[in-house]
Design an enzyme around this catalytic site. Structure first.
Site, PDB file in Angstrom:
ATOM      1  CG  ASP A  10      -0.220  -0.079   2.563  1.00 15.82           C
ATOM      2  OD1 ASP A  10       0.941  -0.557   2.599  1.00 15.82           O
ATOM      3  OD2 ASP A  10      -0.792   0.359   3.577  1.00 15.82           O
ATOM      4  CG  HIS A 241       7.042  -0.182  10.072  1.00 11.78           C
ATOM      5  ND1 HIS A 241       7.086  -0.591  11.380  1.00 11.78           N
ATOM      6  CD2 HIS A 241       6.747   1.149  10.108  1.00 11.78           C
ATOM      7  CE1 HIS A 241       6.814   0.423  12.176  1.00 11.78           C
ATOM      8  NE2 HIS A 241       6.617   1.499  11.428  1.00 11.78           N
TER       9      HIS A 241
HETATM   10  C1  BDR Z   1       2.722  -0.655   8.676  1.00  8.97           C
HETATM   11  O1  BDR Z   1       1.656   0.283   8.514  1.00  8.97           O
HETATM   12  C2  BDR Z   1       1.875   1.093   7.392  1.00  8.97           C
HETATM   13  O2  BDR Z   1       1.590   2.413   7.682  1.00  8.97           O
HETATM   14  C3  BDR Z   1       3.305   0.904   6.997  1.00  8.97           C
HETATM   15  O3  BDR Z   1       3.487   1.020   5.603  1.00  8.97           O
HETATM   16  C4  BDR Z   1       3.610  -0.487   7.458  1.00  8.97           C
HETATM   17  O4  BDR Z   1       3.238  -1.441   6.489  1.00  8.97           O
HETATM   18  C5  BDR Z   1       3.414  -0.393  10.000  1.00  8.97           C
HETATM   19  O5  BDR Z   1       2.524  -0.562  11.062  1.00  8.97           O
HETATM   20 CA    CA Z   2       2.807  -0.794   4.176  1.00  6.78          CA
END
Ligand code: BDR
Ligand code: CA
Length: 314
Positions: A10, A241
């Site tokens: 995303d 992340h």
């Molecule tokens: C996850 O949430 C999204 O905002 C980031 O892209 C990552 O996949 C971290 O909690």
């Molecule tokens: Ca993400």
């Protein structure tokens, strides 16, 4: 060992960093990007996936669009204060020239896995509705994927969008419950390890220098994302992340994992919480050990992971 992957995403600032790795790493064969709402609406996610691939000179990579919202609950507004309204830190972006694959993300996953049974790894770094939809189309996928790696959840770290829930799990807890208990070879890469990793300005400068046109987007979007981390979390840098899912796939020795039984809370104040029952541990009810075994990441060498990300992209 090389990995043939579908990257479900995303994008999203930290997604963009991970996509850059997937596009570049010599041990990754990127079979396609599948998109979902989450950090942005799904049309923006698809636009960004096409753009990032083109900027990397990889306009050949198929991009298939998927879930526009959660399976059951209403969709929360996208977090524009974290990723920008355009998902890439509100920087000006070049035009996209390519088109998306006509298939849905779920159909793309089913077709690709069935064409190469036993070979394809699914790496999902957004809400996991596309994986849930793929399982609905073809329940036999559980026997045909090589591996499933999911950035999401939290075992002992607490949440990032509620006190107990990580964003990707919270955004579609019903899909997450389906996917995390499907009984396929799954590893959860959650906040317990991603919060140990901080990508600093110095790292990003090295990445920008190594990434050409794509580097400008990675660096510009990083600035916006870092401001969020500084203001809301007091961190000088950002947690990469989604790149951690790829770091686990390619450098598992940097992580400590444990086997156990996962479930996801779908309703109420704790919605989106991931619950982990370690393998072999008895609890007052058997229900906690009745879901299939999965693997969760519990610890990592954060500095080494960030250095791996940087060295891959620099
Ligand atoms: C996850 O949430 C999204 O905002 C980031 O892209 C990552 O996949 C971290 O909690
Ligand atoms: Ca993400």
């Amino acid at each position: 060992m090389s990995h043939s992957i579908i990257f479900d995403t995303d994008p999203g600032v930290d997604d963009a960093q991970a996509i850059a790795i997937a596009l570049r790493h010599p041990e990754i064969e990127l079979l396609g990007l599948t998109t979902t709402y989450g950090n942005v609406d799904v049309e923006t996610a698809t636009h960004n996936a096409l753009l990032l691939s083109e900027l990397a000179g990889r306009g050949d990579v198929p991009v298939a669009q998927g879930a526009a919202g959660p399976m059951v609950k209403p969709r929360y507004p996208a977090p524009a204060h974290i990723h920008g309204a355009n998902g890439l830190g509100n920087i000006d972006l070049p035009a996209v020239t390519g088109c998306r694959d006509p298939r849905s993300a779920a159909q793309f996953i089913v077709d690709t896995v069935n064409a190469r049974p036993g070979e394809v790894t699914l790496v999902a770094v957004g809400p996991v509705g596309n994986l849930a939809a793929a399982l609905q189309l073809d329940p036999g996928l559980t026997e045909k994927v090589r591996q499933v790696v999911i950035m999401g959840g939290s075992i002992g770290e607490g949440g990032n969008v509620t006190p107990v829930a990580e964003a990707n799990m919270f955004n579609d807890p019903h899909a997450a419950q389906r996917v995390l208990t499907a009984g396929w070879p799954l590893t959860l890469v959650g906040l317990d390890v991603t919060h140990r990793c901080v990508l600093t300005q110095e790292h990003m400068s090295r990445i920008e220098a190594g990434q050409g046109e794509l580097g400008k987007v990675l660096a510009g979007s990083y600035d916006f994302y870092r401001d969020f981390y500084r203001e809301f979390l007091g961190i000088d840098g950002c947690c990469p992340h989604d790149s951690c899912a790829l770091a686990w796939l390619l450098r598992p020795e940097l992580f400590t994992t444990a086997p156990g039984h996962l479930s996801v809370v779908t309703e109420g104040a704790a919605e989106g919480q991931t619950i982990f029952a370690p393998e072999g541990r008895g609890f007052i009810q058997e229900r906690w050990s009745q879901t299939p075994l999965a693997e969760v990441c519990l610890e990592t060498d954060g500095d080494a992971v960030v250095e791996w990300i940087t060295a891959t992209l620099a």
